[in-house]
Design an enzyme around this catalytic site. Structure first.
Site: not given
Ligand SMILES: C[C@H](N)C(=O)N[C@H](CCC(=O)O)C(=O)O
Ligand SMILES: [Mg+2]
Length: 373
Positions: A162, A190, A218, A243, A267
């Site tokens: 992250k 991400d 991402e 995303d 997702k």
């Protein structure tokens, strides 16, 4: 087998270490669990977390949407009419994707029980063992390096790191992790929308020029900034994955048409469940675009459903980010899909194969419980 009623519960699992992204810090998994009962005594399970910063959904909104709108629309329907039920779920209310996902997951669980087959086989079958990455939360550099090394020692071969807090620090974070885990792990980033388009290009070019090899990045920029996604995608070598820019099939088509991303993260909590997840995988497949299947910080009920989709659509879903069961201190579900470090094993139990959920707290929603949280 007819749908008779919908019950609710709350499931909380403490995390081993806080989960930190550029958007939020969380220290427990907290899901609304739905139990869809049938007239012949079966129960299908589904779940949804409150990821307000991504989906806009809260526990209260999930419960209210299901209790007031979705459930009344499907009670009395035959489980064998799966397509008609999912159509009712999707059309009964706009948005509210997490509520729709929880209900679809429960209904697919029942559909599997009806035909005595696991969901992934009903979706066409596939390999029953898949391999996930693990998330390294954004933090001080030393803590991130320690977490990354520990994840490699635990057998994870892909790290989802992250970033998105501070561009200069992010470069240092990734260089340090890359050096500490050299050759042991693939690194995907991400940013959770944390950079501007120009910042994203500058961070990624700096990393590329310093020899850091990244599998992908991402959601570098704001979800709604499709121009910004395209700007980054066109200017860096690192593959860019959408995303927060991609919820349902419409957004996926728009991204693909505009060449605004190289990969799409599916997702269930963004698609509204399994039906649209499969549609996105099929659309991506037609265009030669790869997908990741991901999850929110959520319980192993919803993640198990995502694992079934991943197993059945493995020709397109080539990247797996289904790590939250590994981030919790324990898994309250002890049957069905097994989460063993990086390996996710799907059993051949019908539906999701859930027999019991430890610590599930029943919610008396008809008398007002849970609808204001
Ligand atoms: C948990 C998963 N590895 C992950 O990182 N998901 C996030 C969103 C999670 C959340 O905030 O609940 C993502 O891919 O952005
Ligand atoms: Mg993400």
């Amino acid at each position: 087998m007819k749908i008779e009623r919908v019950r609710f519960g709350m499931l909380r699992v403490p995390l081993a270490t806080p989960f930190k992204t550029s958007l939020r810090t969380v220290d427990e998994i907290a899901d609304v669990v739905v139990m869809v009962d049938t007239d012949d005594g079966r129960t299908g399970y589904g779940s949804a977390p409150a990821t307000a910063v991504i989906t806009g959904d809260t526990h209260g909104s999930i419960i209210e949407a299901i209790h007031k709108v979705i459930a009344p629309n499907i009670i009395g329907m035959e489980v064998g009419n799966l397509n008609a039920i999912t159509d009712h779920i999707q059309k009964s209310i706009i948005k509210n994707y997490s509520a729709k996902a929880a209900m679809e997951i429960a209904v697919y669980d029942l559909f599997g029980q009806l035909y005595g087959a696991p969901i992934y086989k009903l979706l066409g079958g596939g390999e029953s063992v898949i391999v996930t990455d693990i998330t390294i939360s954004v933090d001080y550099i030393d803590k991130m390096v320690d977490d990354a090394v520990a994840a490699c020692d635990a057998g994870f071969e892909t790290l989802k790191v992250k970033v998105g807090k501070d561009p200069e620090m992010d470069i240092e974070r990734i260089k340090a992790i890359y050096t500490a885990t050299a050759d042991k792990a693939l690194i995907r980033l991400d940013a959770n929308q944390g950079w501007s388009p120009k910042q994203a290009v500058s961070v990624l070019r700096a990393l590329e020029e310093s020899g850091v090899q990244l599998e992908l990045v991402e959601q570098p920029v704001l979800g709604e900034d499709i121009e910004g996604m395209k700007y980054v995608t066109e200017r860096v070598h690192t593959p860019v994955m959408a995303d927060e820019s991609s919820f349902g099939p419409r957004e996926a088509i728009e991204l693909i048409r505009n060449r605004a991303a190289d990969i799409i993260n599916i997702k269930l909590m963004k698609t509204g469940g399994i039906t649209n997840a499969v549609k996105i995988a099929d659309i991506a497949g037609i265009h030669g675009i790869e997908c990741m299947i991901g999850c929110m910080l959520e319980s192993s009920i919803g993640v198990a459903a995502a694992a079934h989709v991943a197993a059945a659509k493995s020709s397109v879903i080539t990247k797996i980010d289904l790590d939250t069961p590994s981030l919790g201190k324990y898994d309250p579900v002890t049957s069905g899909v097994r989460f063993e470090g990086p390996e996710i094993r799907i059993t051949d139990a019908p539906g999701l194969g859930i027999e019991n959920i430890d610590g599930l707290e029943p919610l008396d929603v008809a008398n007002g419980a849970g609808r204001h949280c």
